[in-house]
Design a protein around this motif. Structure first.
Motif, mmCIF file in Angstrom:
data_model
loop_
_atom_site.group_PDB
_atom_site.id
_atom_site.type_symbol
_atom_site.label_atom_id
_atom_site.label_comp_id
_atom_site.label_asym_id
_atom_site.label_seq_id
_atom_site.Cartn_x
_atom_site.Cartn_y
_atom_site.Cartn_z
ATOM 1 N N GLN A 106 8.777 6.897 -9.459
ATOM 2 C CA GLN A 106 9.176 8.150 -10.092
ATOM 3 C C GLN A 106 7.998 8.739 -10.860
ATOM 4 O O GLN A 106 7.696 9.923 -10.733
ATOM 5 N N VAL A 107 7.324 7.879 -11.620
ATOM 6 C CA VAL A 107 6.156 8.343 -12.368
ATOM 7 C C VAL A 107 5.113 8.888 -11.397
ATOM 8 O O VAL A 107 4.535 9.954 -11.606
ATOM 9 N N ARG A 108 4.893 8.141 -10.319
ATOM 10 C CA ARG A 108 3.881 8.537 -9.352
ATOM 11 C C ARG A 108 4.224 9.899 -8.736
ATOM 12 O O ARG A 108 3.377 10.772 -8.618
ATOM 13 N N GLU A 109 5.520 10.072 -8.386
ATOM 14 C CA GLU A 109 5.921 11.349 -7.783
ATOM 15 C C GLU A 109 5.756 12.493 -8.776
ATOM 16 O O GLU A 109 5.293 13.573 -8.410
ATOM 17 N N ASP A 110 6.141 12.258 -10.037
ATOM 18 C CA ASP A 110 6.008 13.320 -11.049
ATOM 19 C C ASP A 110 4.551 13.711 -11.222
ATOM 20 O O ASP A 110 4.211 14.888 -11.313
ATOM 21 N N LEU A 111 3.703 12.692 -11.251
ATOM 22 C CA LEU A 111 2.286 12.953 -11.417
ATOM 23 C C LEU A 111 1.739 13.725 -10.214
ATOM 24 O O LEU A 111 0.965 14.676 -10.368
ATOM 25 N N ALA A 112 2.181 13.311 -9.033
ATOM 26 C CA ALA A 112 1.713 13.997 -7.815
ATOM 27 C C ALA A 112 2.132 15.468 -7.851
ATOM 28 O O ALA A 112 1.356 16.359 -7.503
ATOM 29 N N LYS A 113 3.356 15.717 -8.324
ATOM 30 C CA LYS A 113 3.821 17.110 -8.405
ATOM 31 C C LYS A 113 2.998 17.901 -9.401
ATOM 32 O O LYS A 113 2.645 19.063 -9.155
ATOM 33 N N LEU A 114 2.711 17.235 -10.519
ATOM 34 C CA LEU A 114 1.914 17.903 -11.555
ATOM 35 C C LEU A 114 0.550 18.300 -10.993
ATOM 36 O O LEU A 114 0.105 19.444 -11.137
ATOM 37 N N ILE A 115 -0.096 17.349 -10.342
ATOM 38 C CA ILE A 115 -1.424 17.633 -9.779
ATOM 39 C C ILE A 115 -1.324 18.707 -8.697
ATOM 40 O O ILE A 115 -2.131 19.639 -8.651
ATOM 41 N N ALA A 116 -0.308 18.574 -7.844
ATOM 42 C CA ALA A 116 -0.150 19.534 -6.749
ATOM 43 C C ALA A 116 0.016 20.948 -7.292
ATOM 44 O O ALA A 116 -0.517 21.904 -6.729
ATOM 45 N N SER A 117 0.749 21.070 -8.417
ATOM 46 C CA SER A 117 0.959 22.420 -8.938
ATOM 47 C C SER A 117 -0.338 22.987 -9.504
ATOM 48 O O SER A 117 -0.582 24.187 -9.423
ATOM 49 N N HIS A 118 -1.180 22.136 -10.045
ATOM 50 C CA HIS A 118 -2.462 22.620 -10.560
ATOM 51 C C HIS A 118 -3.415 22.967 -9.429
ATOM 52 O O HIS A 118 -4.105 23.971 -9.467
ATOM 53 N N LEU A 119 -3.481 22.095 -8.423
ATOM 54 C CA LEU A 119 -4.471 22.290 -7.360
ATOM 55 C C LEU A 119 -3.915 23.098 -6.198
ATOM 56 O O LEU A 119 -4.617 23.344 -5.225
ATOM 57 N N LYS A 120 -2.643 23.471 -6.270
ATOM 58 C CA LYS A 120 -1.990 24.196 -5.177
ATOM 59 C C LYS A 120 -2.155 23.447 -3.858
ATOM 60 O O LYS A 120 -2.505 24.019 -2.824
ATOM 61 N N CYS A 121 -1.955 22.159 -3.921
ATOM 62 C CA CYS A 121 -2.021 21.372 -2.689
ATOM 63 C C CYS A 121 -0.687 20.636 -2.551
ATOM 64 O O CYS A 121 0.180 20.739 -3.400
ATOM 65 N N SER A 122 -0.538 19.906 -1.457
ATOM 66 C CA SER A 122 0.712 19.178 -1.266
ATOM 67 C C SER A 122 0.702 17.907 -2.110
ATOM 68 O O SER A 122 -0.358 17.436 -2.519
ATOM 69 N N THR A 123 1.876 17.360 -2.363
ATOM 70 C CA THR A 123 1.919 16.134 -3.154
ATOM 71 C C THR A 123 1.262 14.984 -2.406
ATOM 72 O O THR A 123 0.732 14.076 -3.021
ATOM 73 N N SER A 124 1.296 15.028 -1.071
ATOM 74 C CA SER A 124 0.678 13.902 -0.359
ATOM 75 C C SER A 124 -0.835 13.953 -0.486
ATOM 76 O O SER A 124 -1.482 12.919 -0.621
ATOM 77 N N THR A 125 -1.409 15.158 -0.499
ATOM 78 C CA THR A 125 -2.845 15.262 -0.770
ATOM 79 C C THR A 125 -3.140 14.771 -2.188
ATOM 80 O O THR A 125 -4.112 14.061 -2.412
ATOM 81 N N LEU B 169 0.823 -1.210 0.000
ATOM 82 C CA LEU B 169 0.000 0.000 0.000
ATOM 83 C C LEU B 169 0.854 1.256 0.000
ATOM 84 O O LEU B 169 0.559 2.225 -0.681
ATOM 85 N N MET B 170 1.923 1.219 0.781
ATOM 86 C CA MET B 170 2.724 2.431 0.907
ATOM 87 C C MET B 170 3.628 2.639 -0.291
ATOM 88 O O MET B 170 3.741 3.744 -0.795
ATOM 89 N N VAL B 171 4.262 1.550 -0.741
ATOM 90 C CA VAL B 171 5.258 1.723 -1.799
ATOM 91 C C VAL B 171 4.608 1.782 -3.170
ATOM 92 O O VAL B 171 4.912 2.659 -3.966
ATOM 93 N N THR B 172 3.660 0.886 -3.460
ATOM 94 C CA THR B 172 3.143 0.912 -4.819
ATOM 95 C C THR B 172 1.977 1.883 -4.999
ATOM 96 O O THR B 172 1.846 2.495 -6.036
ATOM 97 N N TYR B 173 1.146 2.055 -3.952
ATOM 98 C CA TYR B 173 0.080 3.051 -4.095
ATOM 99 C C TYR B 173 0.547 4.435 -3.650
ATOM 100 O O TYR B 173 -0.122 5.419 -3.910
ATOM 101 N N GLY B 174 1.658 4.469 -2.908
ATOM 102 C CA GLY B 174 2.148 5.760 -2.452
ATOM 103 C C GLY B 174 1.272 6.390 -1.379
ATOM 104 O O GLY B 174 1.275 7.598 -1.200
#
Lengths: 339, 472
Positions: B355-374, A258-263
């Protein structure tokens, strides 16, 4: 007729974000006070505090927009939670910006720090000094979910604005308006159920709305379908493996997946587990539901304090394995007895 | 000529005769006299206890002497005689009465007797004492540390023979001669390094020499360092974690944590990884995790407050706190295989996806002005729902947010290909429109807010508005 805006779509939470203070439909008290700052073209340092999705970031941008116009970003340094904001960044990047010369046409520049409560104490101390030294040319807007985690000296230098959780009517009215803009069919019960699952967090509500709309129309069944699909099946598996099978190592592997693959972060998983614990599909006694919920609260608190996701959630799994021990000793009625 | 079977050097270069055993002259003398007295028929003590640090030559001496004298060795180590019945079995099969078929004498060797005090039921100790009394052959006990109070009676029954830690010079001498026999090029510094590191443990020194020689074809200082440092660390960490988890006293556990060069925040990961393997009782596991979680909370407080004074409390909880939580002795001292923190491996394996997931999270965060974890917890799961259920609409979102192909595939396993193709179609259409309209809307830019004109344009055609995009 093809153009970018007819072919491309944005997230509605961005598309329908108020650009100006006057567009904001809630937090009336806060908005009114902020509009005074715009009128007087002066303001103190600000601290916006409140739960997620209540308009803190939106208000900060809208304020800057109303002060400086469309190109407000020229006069504002924005550091998000995802940006590096350690003490070094405060001492270099933020300091550079804060002390730089004031452009002729503006009264002051703005430094916007999102999730300031997640900054280390050291970084906050460094920040405090900058707030003092360059107050004549730069004002800070700090945004925090938990204002108590912002150090005292910073709090006392800021005007604190509390953003309340949004009321049901506010959320439903806004969602209905978006549906009309988007020409999406919706019914009231569907919109109310969005409020139920997002709990006064407007950003989340709008995201759920958009996903439900993508399924066709916004009704109760689509809303719950969306929420169900968005919850990984592993969350329930986690609960069941620990409680009914008592297999800690297997449960921990699921946790890692859950943590690593779903982040997912630790807090995300705790929240989703919390939902599962009260789900009728998890067949445990009512007392046990409450006992688990209590422990979930404790774990979330530790996580919010900054503890490690994996260790805290493993502690939770160990607790579940222990709590499930009596369940495993007598065969469960709904499940075939094992071993 | 390569030999058909490879014999490890520790076996290949085992001493065949007593004078090949390095150093330990005093121990040799005592031991030989004692064995001789046995076969003359009147030993002063019926058993001997050879003790000293690992790799100092205890086993080698026994084996070399047996070899010289043609004695048969009957060897058992700690795992073989956990229960008194095991010992009785030896007594029956080998000890009592001289064998008629074999004219040879025998030596009974019980290795690792210091391991027995913790693991075995105490009956085993009595059984050993019985064996010593009744055996018609010499009984040799071997231990690293014979000073456990439980072994007092055994010590009284035995002739105590001490083996000293080998000197660096002695170790180096052996390494030298092995290099000569193996025709292995080696430099002095490398042998110094290996000998130094072995701390007088000849067995480990020979193993190290073999590993370096095998791996690099020659023994140089840099090769030795490169190979041994890293290997050493992992082995060492397992040992340290084992020591911590098996500690009976708080000081033991705390002290063990000093024996690694891992920082406490790394060490806690190793403890976390292996704790559930050792603490299998649910009650123990929960208590131990409570302690570990307290340690972790201290770490977070250190980071927040910058008070490094708190570190000692974190270490207390992750070592002593954890060790003392494990009370069920059935599991506490059981030997289980430990492993490397799995999460580090998992992270390495899933690097690309993350890496893909983090990039996507950053992309969304920049659009929604929220944190990457949100973005990851609140937005991405909902985007997945959209991408899985409505490819047409998903394609428009992908275009609007300027997602890369891998992001699209990340969001939908099933519809990935279809959506990528739809996005390409949209881009082409957009390019054509751009040409028609003089390139007014360039790719990659997005309107600050939806202009009323364009929204109207989109809305014409369908009442639903969502999966409607014009394909003219």
């Amino acid at each position: 007729m093809s153009s970018r805006s007819t072919l491309a779509e944005l997230l509605w939470a961005e598309k329908y974000r108020p650009r100006s203070l006057q567009d904001m439909v809630n937090q009336e008290d806060v908005v009114r006070r902020l509009q005074v700052f715009v009128k007087e073209r002066n303001m103190p340092h600000l601290l916006f505090a409140g739960p997620p999705g209540t308009g803190k970031t939106t208000a900060a941008h809208a304020l800057a927009h109303d002060l400086y116009g469309e190109d407000y970003r020229l006069y504002m340094l924005e550091l998000n939670a995802s940006d590096e904001r350690g003490i070094d960044v405060i001492r270099t990047k933020v300091k550079e910006f804060a002390r730089s010369k004031l452009p002729a046409n503006v009264p002051f520049k703005i430094v916007l720090l999102d999730e300031a409560d997640n900054m280390t104490a050291d970084a906050q101390q460094a920040l405090r000094r900058l707030m003092e030294m360059y107050v004549d040319v730069t004002r800070f807007i700090l945004i925090a979910n938990y204002p108590s985690k912002v150090i005292e000296p910073i709090q006392s230098r800021c005007a604190v604005f509390r953003f309340a959780s949004l009321k049901k009517e506010d959320v439903v009215t806004r969602l209905k308006w978006i549906c009309s803009q988007e020409r999406v069919a919706c019914d009231d019960r569907g919109l109310e159920s969005i409020y139920e699952v997002s709990g006064g967090d407007m950003r989340k509500a709008i995201n759920v709305l958009q996903a439900a709309a993508a399924l066709g129309e916004v009704n109760v069944s689509n809303v719950y379908k969306v929420v169900g699909l968005a919850t990984p099946a592993e969350v329930r598996a986690l609960l069941k493996t620990a409680l009914f099978e008592g297999d800690f190592l297997k449960a921990r592997d699921t946790l890692r997946k859950l943590m690593v693959t779903y982040g997912l972060s630790g807090v995300d998983i705790v929240r989703q587990l919390h939902r599962e614990v009260f789900s009728p599909e998890v067949t445990i006694s009512e007392e046990l539901r409450v006992e688990i919920a209590d422990y979930l609260g404790e774990v979330q608190y530790r996580l919010v304090e900054g503890a490690d996701d994996e260790i805290q959630l493993s502690a939770l799994l160990a607790k579940l394995v222990l709590l499930g021990k009596p369940l495993r000793q007598q065969p469960q009625p709904p499940k075939p007895a094992r071993r | 000529m390569p030999s058909a079977r490879k014999v490890p050097w520790v076996v290949k270069y085992k001493p065949r005769r007593v004078d090949e055993v390095v150093d330990q002259e005093e121990a040799k003398k005592l031991f030989i006299e004692w064995i001789d007295s046995w076969f003359r028929g009147k030993p002063e003590k019926r058993a001997s206890l050879l003790y000293g640090p690992p790799g100092s030559g205890k086993n080698s001496l026994v084996e070399a002497l047996a070899n010289e004298r043609g004695l048969e060795l009957i060897e058992m180590n700690a795992s073989d005689y956990r229960r008194s019945s095991d010992i009785e079995r030896i007594v029956k099969t080998s000890a009592r009465g001289r064998s008629l078929t074999s004219a040879r004498g025998k030596i009974i060797v019980l290795d690792e007797v210091d391991g027995i005090s913790a693991t075995a039921d105490l009956g085993a100790l009595d059984a050993i004492l019985d064996l010593i009394k009744s055996s018609s052959y010499p009984v040799v006990l071997i231990a690293n540390d014979p000073w456990d109070p439980k072994l007092r009676e055994l010590r009284d029954a035995c002739l105590m023979i001490e083996f000293r830690r080998l000197t660096k010079t002695a170790v180096k001498k052996v390494l030298h001669s092995i290099c000569l026999s193996e025709k292995l090029v080696c430099d002095e510094e490398a042998l110094d390094f290996i000998a130094e590191r072995s701390e007088g443990d000849l067995r480990s020194a020979i193993n190290d020499l073999e590993a370096v020689g095998e791996g690099f074809g020659k023994v140089t200082r840099s090769a030795a360092e490169a190979l041994l440092r890293s290997r050493d660390r992992d082995l060492n960490v397992f040992e340290v974690v084992r020591k911590i988890l098996m500690s009976k006293y708080a000081w033991q556990a705390r002290e063990a944590s000093n024996q690694t060069d891992l920082s406490p925040d790394e060490l806690i990961k190793w403890i976390h990884e292996n704790l559930p393997r050792q603490a299998q009782d649910p009650e123990d596991l929960w208590r131990a995790y409570e302690a570990l979680s307290r340690a972790d909370v201290y770490f977070s407080r250190i980071v927040k407050s910058g008070s490094w004074d708190l570190l000692t409390y974190a270490v207390d909880m992750m070592t002593a706190g954890v060790a003392l939580s494990i009370k069920n002795t059935q599991y506490k001292f059981k030997w289980v295989k430990y492993s490397f923190p799995e999460v580090l491996r998992l992270i390495a394996r899933t690097r690309e996806v993350r890496q893909v997931r983090e990039d996507l999270a950053k992309l969304i965060a920049s659009h929604l002005k929220c944190s990457t974890s949100t973005a990851k917890s609140d937005v991405m799961p909902l985007l997945k729902v959209i991408f899985d259920s409505n490819p047409q609409y998903a394609a428009r979102l992908a275009l609007g947010l300027n997602m890369s192909e891998s992001m699209i595939r990340y969001l939908s396993e099933h519809n990935g290909d279809a959506i990528v193709k739809l996005v390409d179609d949209l881009r082409r259409e957009l390019a054509r429109a751009g040409v028609r309209r003089g390139g007014e809307t360039a790719l990659g830019t997005r309107p600050a807010r939806p202009s009323p004109e364009s929204s109207r344009g989109r809305r014409t055609g369908s009442s639903k508005g969502l999966d409607n995009f014009s394909k003219k």
